[in-house]
Design an enzyme around this catalytic site. Structure first.
Site, PDB file in Angstrom:
ATOM      1  CB  CYS A 182      24.524  -0.311  45.170  1.00 52.70           C
ATOM      2  SG  CYS A 182      25.701   0.691  46.068  1.00 52.70           S
ATOM      3  CE  LYS A 234      22.821   4.337  53.274  1.00 53.82           C
ATOM      4  NZ  LYS A 234      21.900   3.403  52.668  1.00 53.82           N
ATOM      5  N   GLY A 272      20.488  -9.795  29.274  1.00 53.48           N
ATOM      6  CA  GLY A 272      21.286 -11.001  29.045  1.00 53.48           C
ATOM      7  C   GLY A 272      20.580 -12.239  29.570  1.00 53.48           C
ATOM      8  N   GLY A 275      13.435  -2.993  58.701  1.00 52.02           N
ATOM      9  CA  GLY A 275      14.786  -3.408  58.319  1.00 52.02           C
ATOM     10  C   GLY A 275      15.546  -2.157  57.898  1.00 52.02           C
ATOM     11  CB  VAL A 308       0.563  -5.180  57.701  1.00 51.32           C
ATOM     12  CG1 VAL A 308      -0.213  -4.567  56.555  1.00 51.32           C
ATOM     13  CG2 VAL A 308       1.529  -4.163  58.291  1.00 51.32           C
ATOM     14  N   GLY A 313      11.631  -6.334  52.470  1.00 48.19           N
ATOM     15  CA  GLY A 313      12.661  -7.249  51.967  1.00 48.19           C
ATOM     16  C   GLY A 313      12.729  -7.263  50.452  1.00 48.19           C
ATOM     17  NE  ARG A 314      16.801  -5.132  46.874  1.00 43.93           N
ATOM     18  CZ  ARG A 314      16.268  -4.156  46.142  1.00 43.93           C
ATOM     19  NH1 ARG A 314      15.481  -3.273  46.702  1.00 43.93           N
ATOM     20  NH2 ARG A 314      16.522  -4.070  44.862  1.00 43.93           N
ATOM     21  CG  ASP A 329      21.366  -8.029  46.441  1.00 36.72           C
ATOM     22  OD1 ASP A 329      22.407  -8.014  47.128  1.00 36.72           O
ATOM     23  OD2 ASP A 329      20.600  -7.060  46.336  1.00 36.72           O
ATOM     24  CG  HIS A 354      42.214  12.009  73.857  1.00 35.82           C
ATOM     25  ND1 HIS A 354      40.968  11.615  74.309  1.00 35.82           N
ATOM     26  CD2 HIS A 354      42.486  13.222  74.432  1.00 35.82           C
ATOM     27  CE1 HIS A 354      40.498  12.547  75.140  1.00 35.82           C
ATOM     28  NE2 HIS A 354      41.396  13.532  75.219  1.00 35.82           N
TER      29      HIS A 354
HETATM   30  P1  NAD Z   1      14.868  -6.515  55.410  1.00 36.57           P
HETATM   31  O1  NAD Z   1      14.622  -7.934  55.143  1.00 36.57           O
HETATM   32  O2  NAD Z   1      16.163  -6.093  55.980  1.00 36.57           O
HETATM   33  O3  NAD Z   1      13.749  -5.947  56.418  1.00 36.57           O
HETATM   34  C1  NAD Z   1      12.382  -6.089  56.169  1.00 36.57           C
HETATM   35  C2  NAD Z   1      11.649  -5.935  57.479  1.00 36.57           C
HETATM   36  O4  NAD Z   1      10.268  -5.959  57.194  1.00 36.57           O
HETATM   37  C3  NAD Z   1      11.932  -7.071  58.451  1.00 36.57           C
HETATM   38  O5  NAD Z   1      12.259  -6.518  59.702  1.00 36.57           O
HETATM   39  C4  NAD Z   1      10.617  -7.841  58.468  1.00 36.57           C
HETATM   40  O6  NAD Z   1      10.364  -8.430  59.712  1.00 36.57           O
HETATM   41  C5  NAD Z   1       9.616  -6.743  58.159  1.00 36.57           C
HETATM   42  N1  NAD Z   1       8.364  -7.199  57.547  1.00 36.57           N
HETATM   43  C6  NAD Z   1       8.221  -8.073  56.525  1.00 36.57           C
HETATM   44  N2  NAD Z   1       6.907  -8.220  56.208  1.00 36.57           N
HETATM   45  C7  NAD Z   1       6.218  -7.384  57.043  1.00 36.57           C
HETATM   46  C8  NAD Z   1       4.847  -7.078  57.215  1.00 36.57           C
HETATM   47  N3  NAD Z   1       3.906  -7.627  56.442  1.00 36.57           N
HETATM   48  N4  NAD Z   1       4.505  -6.190  58.175  1.00 36.57           N
HETATM   49  C9  NAD Z   1       5.453  -5.608  58.958  1.00 36.57           C
HETATM   50  N5  NAD Z   1       6.757  -5.862  58.837  1.00 36.57           N
HETATM   51  C10 NAD Z   1       7.141  -6.735  57.900  1.00 36.57           C
HETATM   52  O7  NAD Z   1      14.553  -5.761  54.053  1.00 36.57           O
HETATM   53  P2  NAD Z   1      14.722  -4.261  53.587  1.00 36.57           P
HETATM   54  O8  NAD Z   1      14.845  -3.321  54.746  1.00 36.57           O
HETATM   55  O9  NAD Z   1      13.639  -4.061  52.605  1.00 36.57           O
HETATM   56  O10 NAD Z   1      16.121  -4.303  52.862  1.00 36.57           O
HETATM   57  C11 NAD Z   1      16.350  -5.191  51.786  1.00 36.57           C
HETATM   58  C12 NAD Z   1      17.765  -5.648  51.740  1.00 36.57           C
HETATM   59  O11 NAD Z   1      18.612  -4.589  51.381  1.00 36.57           O
HETATM   60  C13 NAD Z   1      18.234  -6.178  53.066  1.00 36.57           C
HETATM   61  O12 NAD Z   1      18.956  -7.352  52.893  1.00 36.57           O
HETATM   62  C14 NAD Z   1      19.095  -5.088  53.597  1.00 36.57           C
HETATM   63  O13 NAD Z   1      20.149  -5.553  54.412  1.00 36.57           O
HETATM   64  C15 NAD Z   1      19.617  -4.427  52.340  1.00 36.57           C
HETATM   65  N6  NAD Z   1      19.843  -3.015  52.626  1.00 36.57           N
HETATM   66  C16 NAD Z   1      20.944  -2.678  53.298  1.00 36.57           C
HETATM   67  C17 NAD Z   1      21.161  -1.357  53.631  1.00 36.57           C
HETATM   68  C18 NAD Z   1      22.374  -1.001  54.395  1.00 36.57           C
HETATM   69  O14 NAD Z   1      23.277  -1.811  54.462  1.00 36.57           O
HETATM   70  N7  NAD Z   1      22.448   0.181  54.993  1.00 36.57           N
HETATM   71  C19 NAD Z   1      20.240  -0.388  53.288  1.00 36.57           C
HETATM   72  C20 NAD Z   1      19.109  -0.781  52.600  1.00 36.57           C
HETATM   73  C21 NAD Z   1      18.926  -2.099  52.275  1.00 36.57           C
END
Ligand code: NAD
Length: 469
Positions: A45, A54, A117, A185, A240, A274-275, A314, A448
């Site tokens: 983070c 941010k 650890g 995402g 993809v 994703g992660r 996580d 307001h």
């Molecule tokens: P995510 O899981 O939120 O989104 C990944 C996106 O990639 C999904 O919409 C999925 O459908 C798409 N995807 C997966 N494989 C694909 C492919 N082969 N081709 C095209 N699209 C594909 O993951 P993220 O955006 O990498 O974020 C990781 C984590 O970190 C999430 O849980 C997210 O909530 C968190 N995060 C939160 C914030 C925030 O709160 N502002 C910011 C960054 C990350």
């Protein structure tokens, strides 16, 4: 092996889950140690996640204000981005906040040890430092807070130049000319919003029917519309097939929903799909800890199936990967470990914030999920175009949508897209926590002129009684 140091609580990982847990443990009088493999405290983070992104997003917003200054009656003929200075500002913020955690550790008598650890038997952690020296820490309770790593597409490897994850993209020496982003995402759309505004030609590819697919569908559609208006193409239902590194950058072969194939080319590729949890190599195999697809199973007190071992953040199965969730899970875990009553997390009341332009924020059930759950749903909606403060800010896009149940008006979900909504969502979380109704919100006097009046008017909208539309 060095002699074991004895603690009440030992925490592996110093991200928001781990460090908040440590500070609270210190406050509760627990002798606490944090083990961190990095040389800085703060985890994903602080170093490669929420905070640096941010910071960049705010700079992009400032740059936008300059670009649009004429709209505010201000002539600003010469301005430019000093990318190195933008990056330096980001680093300064991160460093200051990381030092802040060190200070808070001292203040709360929390020790920290640099090293990797690993669970090494009941109440024991082995710590391997950068030189390979192993020492042992013993503790009555251990909290696993090891976080997650970005997933990569098969056969690709991040190289800090053309192929990037959320990590490498933060250290680019210049703004690339073009970028393909796989995944819409939070990571994908936030970086699209940053780099597009700094002049990079961004294309977003998402395999599901919508961007930010976990949000209410109307919100996703509004964000896609806003992105397209800004000049960011968002291709949804895009499969993809292959991503390849080329001398000029990357090519990505995609099959679209209509079956047509297309190859996209760009200087850089951000993989934001994703992660994955960091649960390998931390000694779980010698414990009773149960995993679900790599994530650790816990009970509501964040205890795993191994006595004296908790998990937070996580790595927890069924918990969203959000810093603020990890923080609260950390507080629940240490409160329980300290023998005090710990209120379990209500996973239906977690705010989600996406810091794009326009911003997205939500809590609770989407309209579709509420209907699927069998509720008779009443929706109230209010557009920012009819809100006075949004007009003053020149940010008229978006709306507030409140999903309530018909009989008592209890609020089931609140969904927002528009200016500063990531700051506004907390009100909705509080009202849901208190089992509030749309009438509670509608009778709460909102100042307001503020953007928050859009929440009041959306609540009135559930009865078709908004004043300004
Ligand atoms: P995510 O899981 O939120 O989104 C990944 C996106 O990639 C999904 O919409 C999925 O459908 C798409 N995807 C997966 N494989 C694909 C492919 N082969 N081709 C095209 N699209 C594909 O993951 P993220 O955006 O990498 O974020 C990781 C984590 O970190 C999430 O849980 C997210 O909530 C968190 N995060 C939160 C914030 C925030 O709160 N502002 C910011 C960054 C990350």
């Amino acid at each position: 092996m060095a002699e074991a140091a004895k603690y009440d609580i030992a925490i592996i990982g110093s991200g928001p889950g781990g460090y908040v847990a440590a500070i609270r443990a210190g406050q509760l009088g627990q002798k606490t140690v944090v083990i961190e493999r990095d040389d800085k405290l703060g985890g994903t983070c602080l170093h490669v996640g929420c905070i640096p992104t941010k910071a960049l997003l705010f700079d992009a917003e400032v740059y936008d204000q300059f670009k649009n200054s004429k709209e505010y009656g201000i002539e600003c003929k010469e301005f430019s981005v000093d990318w190195a200075a933008v990056q330096a500002r980001k680093t300064k913020i991160v460093t200051k906040l990381s030092k802040g955690i060190e200070f808070l550790f001292k203040k709360n008598k929390v020790d920290w040890i640099r090293g990797v650890g690993r669970l090494a038997g009941p109440g024991k952690i082995s710590v391997t430092d950068a030189k390979g020296t192993v020492s042992e820490v013993t503790a009555k309770n251990i909290i696993l807070a090891t976080g997650s790593e970005a997933k990569m597409l098969p056969s690709l490897e991040a190289d800090a130049k053309a192929i990037l994850t959320n990590k490498e993209i933060l250290d680019l020496k210049e703004v690339p000319k073009s970028m393909i982003i796989i995944g819409a995402g939070a990571v994908g759309v936030e970086f699209a919003s940053i780099y597009h505004r700094f002049g990079c030609e961004v294309t977003v590819l998402e395999m599901l029917p919508h961007a930010v697919p976990l949000e209410d569908e109307e919100i996703s559609i509004e964000l896609e519309k806003a992105f397209r208006k800004q000049g960011i193409p968002v291709h949804t239902q895009a499969r993809v097939e292959k991503a390849t590194k080329t001398p000029k950058g990357v090519t990505v072969a995609v099959t679209h929903a209509d079956g047509k194939s297309q190859t996209y080319e760009a200087e850089t590729l951000l993989v934001a799909v994703g992660r994955a949890p960091n649960t390998q190599g931390i000694g779980l195999e010698r414990t009773r800890v149960k995993l679900d697809r790599g994530f650790v199973k816990t009970n509501p007190a964040m205890q795993t199936d191994e006595p004296g071992v908790y998990a937070i953040g996580d790595i927890v199965a069924g918990s969203p990967l959000l810093a603020h969730v990890g923080e609260m899970e950390g507080i629940v875990a240490v409160t329980h470990a300290a023998g005090q009553a710990a209120e379990p997390i209500n996973y239906n009341q977690i705010p989600n914030c996406t810091y794009t332009e326009p911003e997205v924020a939500s809590v609770g059930l989407t309209e579709k999920k509420a209907r699927e759950a069998g509720y008779k749903v009443k929706v109230g909606k209010f557009p920012f175009s009819a809100n006075s403060k949004a007009n003053i800010l020149g940010a008229r896009e978006g709306f507030v949508k409140i999903v309530s149940e018909e009989r008592y008006g209890e609020i089931l979900g609140v969904h927002m897209i528009g200016p500063r909504v990531t700051e506004m969502i907390a009100e909705a979380v509080v009202v849901m926590r208190l089992e509030g109704t749309v009438d509670d919100l509608a009778h709460t006097i909102h100042p307001h002129p503020t953007l928050t009046e859009a929440v009041l008017e959306a609540a009135e909208g559930a009865h078709g009684m908004s004043i300004h539309i």
